[in-house]
Design a protein around this motif. Structure first.
Motif, PDB file in Angstrom:
ATOM      1  N   LEU A  16       0.809  -0.709   0.029  1.00  0.00           N
ATOM      2  CA  LEU A  16      -0.111  -0.212  -0.323  1.00  0.00           C
ATOM      3  C   LEU A  16       0.749   1.538  -0.494  1.00  0.00           C
ATOM      4  O   LEU A  16       1.195   1.513   1.184  1.00  0.00           O
ATOM      5  CB  LEU A  16      -1.022   0.224   1.345  1.00  0.00           C
ATOM      6  N   HIS A  53       1.115   5.338  -0.017  1.00  0.00           N
ATOM      7  CA  HIS A  53       0.688   6.266   0.197  1.00  0.00           C
ATOM      8  C   HIS A  53       0.422   8.103  -0.031  1.00  0.00           C
ATOM      9  O   HIS A  53       1.800   7.888  -1.431  1.00  0.00           O
ATOM     10  CB  HIS A  53       0.758   6.819   1.644  1.00  0.00           C
ATOM     11  N   GLY A  87       2.020   5.650   5.911  1.00  0.00           N
ATOM     12  CA  GLY A  87       1.525   4.258   5.714  1.00  0.00           C
ATOM     13  C   GLY A  87       0.408   4.807   6.510  1.00  0.00           C
ATOM     14  O   GLY A  87      -0.785   3.515   6.421  1.00  0.00           O
ATOM     15  N   TRP A 117      -3.565   4.502   5.159  1.00  0.00           N
ATOM     16  CA  TRP A 117      -4.285   2.587   4.835  1.00  0.00           C
ATOM     17  C   TRP A 117      -4.920   2.194   5.736  1.00  0.00           C
ATOM     18  O   TRP A 117      -5.174   1.229   5.852  1.00  0.00           O
ATOM     19  CB  TRP A 117      -3.031   1.993   4.079  1.00  0.00           C
ATOM     20  N   SER A 118      -4.927   2.905   7.590  1.00  0.00           N
ATOM     21  CA  SER A 118      -5.423   2.324   8.247  1.00  0.00           C
ATOM     22  C   SER A 118      -7.229   1.369   7.711  1.00  0.00           C
ATOM     23  O   SER A 118      -7.469   0.070   8.449  1.00  0.00           O
ATOM     24  CB  SER A 118      -5.521   1.962  10.064  1.00  0.00           C
ATOM     25  N   GLN A 157      -8.080   0.632   5.764  1.00  0.00           N
ATOM     26  CA  GLN A 157      -7.917  -0.943   4.435  1.00  0.00           C
ATOM     27  C   GLN A 157      -7.752  -2.335   5.046  1.00  0.00           C
ATOM     28  O   GLN A 157      -7.458  -3.232   4.077  1.00  0.00           O
ATOM     29  CB  GLN A 157      -7.305  -0.501   3.094  1.00  0.00           C
ATOM     30  N   ILE A 158      -7.024  -1.852   6.316  1.00  0.00           N
ATOM     31  CA  ILE A 158      -5.580  -2.814   6.643  1.00  0.00           C
ATOM     32  C   ILE A 158      -6.129  -4.699   6.842  1.00  0.00           C
ATOM     33  O   ILE A 158      -5.644  -5.594   6.212  1.00  0.00           O
ATOM     34  CB  ILE A 158      -4.512  -2.531   8.252  1.00  0.00           C
ATOM     35  N   VAL A 194       3.291  -1.774   4.489  1.00  0.00           N
ATOM     36  CA  VAL A 194       2.716  -0.781   4.300  1.00  0.00           C
ATOM     37  C   VAL A 194       4.053   0.082   4.617  1.00  0.00           C
ATOM     38  O   VAL A 194       4.269  -0.024   6.131  1.00  0.00           O
ATOM     39  CB  VAL A 194       1.703  -0.268   5.238  1.00  0.00           C
ATOM     40  N   LEU A 239      -2.221   5.513  -4.355  1.00  0.00           N
ATOM     41  CA  LEU A 239      -3.164   6.758  -3.741  1.00  0.00           C
ATOM     42  C   LEU A 239      -2.687   7.697  -4.277  1.00  0.00           C
ATOM     43  O   LEU A 239      -0.831   7.493  -3.689  1.00  0.00           O
ATOM     44  CB  LEU A 239      -3.565   6.516  -2.924  1.00  0.00           C
ATOM     45  N   ASN A 272      -9.754   6.419   0.377  1.00  0.00           N
ATOM     46  CA  ASN A 272     -10.175   4.988   0.731  1.00  0.00           C
ATOM     47  C   ASN A 272      -9.853   5.014   2.311  1.00  0.00           C
ATOM     48  O   ASN A 272     -10.837   4.053   3.144  1.00  0.00           O
ATOM     49  CB  ASN A 272      -8.779   4.787   0.681  1.00  0.00           C
ATOM     50  N   ALA A 291     -14.475   4.403   2.715  1.00  0.00           N
ATOM     51  CA  ALA A 291     -13.745   3.611   2.770  1.00  0.00           C
ATOM     52  C   ALA A 291     -14.576   2.251   2.130  1.00  0.00           C
ATOM     53  O   ALA A 291     -13.959   1.440   2.087  1.00  0.00           O
ATOM     54  CB  ALA A 291     -12.992   2.811   4.335  1.00  0.00           C
ATOM     55  N   ASN A 314     -13.743  -0.150  -0.130  1.00  0.00           N
ATOM     56  CA  ASN A 314     -12.590  -1.474   0.287  1.00  0.00           C
ATOM     57  C   ASN A 314     -13.550  -2.694  -0.715  1.00  0.00           C
ATOM     58  O   ASN A 314     -12.745  -4.204  -1.335  1.00  0.00           O
ATOM     59  CB  ASN A 314     -13.311  -2.038   1.807  1.00  0.00           C
TER      60      ASN A 314
END
Length: 271
Positions: free
Chosen positions: A24, A26, A32, A35-36, A38-39, A51, A93, A248, A252, A256
């Motif tokens: 991922l 950023h 990073g 991206w929380s 998505q993880i 990440v 992104l 994202n 989200a 996702n």
């Protein structure tokens, strides 16, 4: 381990889960932590999630000279080598999308698929040069990263998200990250990424690609993402309604759903 070395730069990364790797990537001046949302979804779907923080960002070391898209892409290759990963899905992104594009163009064997979100193929326009100069000037000022974060927040995420509990919590977390950021390093990145142009090379990318746009993205309007998807050989275009630039985060669930369906679908085809 949380760090790897490349070109004497100590870069930070974190990983979660097991399975096929997903990296991922950023956007500029972020980290990073963006991206929380998505993880957990990726991990529960069966992916190994990696990440990184780009050089000069987040928990990665400061830098002392400009770095371009090519340099940041080479960092990703170094990270894959560090982790003994032959190839991975790349989700990028904005700036992260440019890095993913560069990897697909110059190191295609290391790329399984691409997800390009709220991104663009070129930073060589006069408009982007002016914007990057403005960013660099802000970053180098007193409390520059915080001022840039506060100024960009209304454009980066949608109004409903900003007013939500999740939006307020995200604002607080990202504000603190900006307060700890090194403005000089971010200015070097802003300067270094100017002049990159993959526009005339997109048609050579054969990797399955999901292009995601936000209908309300004022930084990378949907028309740019739509045009990219038409140039790519094997691309699907998705526009998330009411999403802004960091789709994202402010959208989200929709992001996702599209990302997971795409990645699972391409995994099935590969098998």
């Amino acid at each position: 381990m949380a760090y790897y070395l490349h070109e004497k730069r100590r870069n930070y990364y974190v990983e979660f889960g097991q399975g096929r790797p997903v990296v991922l990537l950023h956007g500029i001046s972020n980290s990073g932590r963006a991206w929380s949302p998505q993880i957990a979804r990726l991990v529960e779907t069966g992916f190994r999630v990696i990440v990184p923080d780009h050089a000069g960002h987040g928990a990665s070391a400061r830098i002392g000279a400009p770095l371009g898209i090519e340099d940041l892409a080479q960092d990703v290759i170094a990270l894959l080598d560090h982790l003994d990963i032959e190839s991975a899905h790349l989700v990028g992104l904005s700036l992260g999308g440019l890095i993913a594009i560069e990897l697909a163009l110059t190191a295609s064997a290391r790329v399984d698929t691409l997800v390009l979100a709220n991104s663009f193929p070129s930073t060589s326009t006069d408009a982007f040069r002016a914007l990057a100069d403005q960013w660099a000037s802000t970053f180098r000022g007193n409390d520059g990263p915080v001022k840039r974060f506060e100024g960009a927040w209304p454009s980066n995420v949608s109004a409903p998200f900003r007013a939500s509990d999740a939006g307020i919590a995200t604002w607080q977390t990202w504000h603190a990250i900006a307060a700890m950021a090194d403005g000089e390093s971010l200015a070097y990145i802003a300067q270094g990424i100017v002049g990159y142009d993959s526009t005339n090379r997109l048609s050579t990318i054969e990797k399955p690609t999901l292009v995601i746009a936000g209908s309300d993205d004022r930084i990378s309007p949907p028309s740019i993402s739509r045009d990219m998807s038409l140039q790519l050989q094997c691309a699907k275009y998705v526009e998330i309604e009411a999403a802004a630039h960091i789709s994202n985060v402010d959208s989200a669930d929709a992001f996702n759903a599209e990302m997971i369906a795409f990645l699972v679908g391409t995994e099935s085809i590969a098998q």
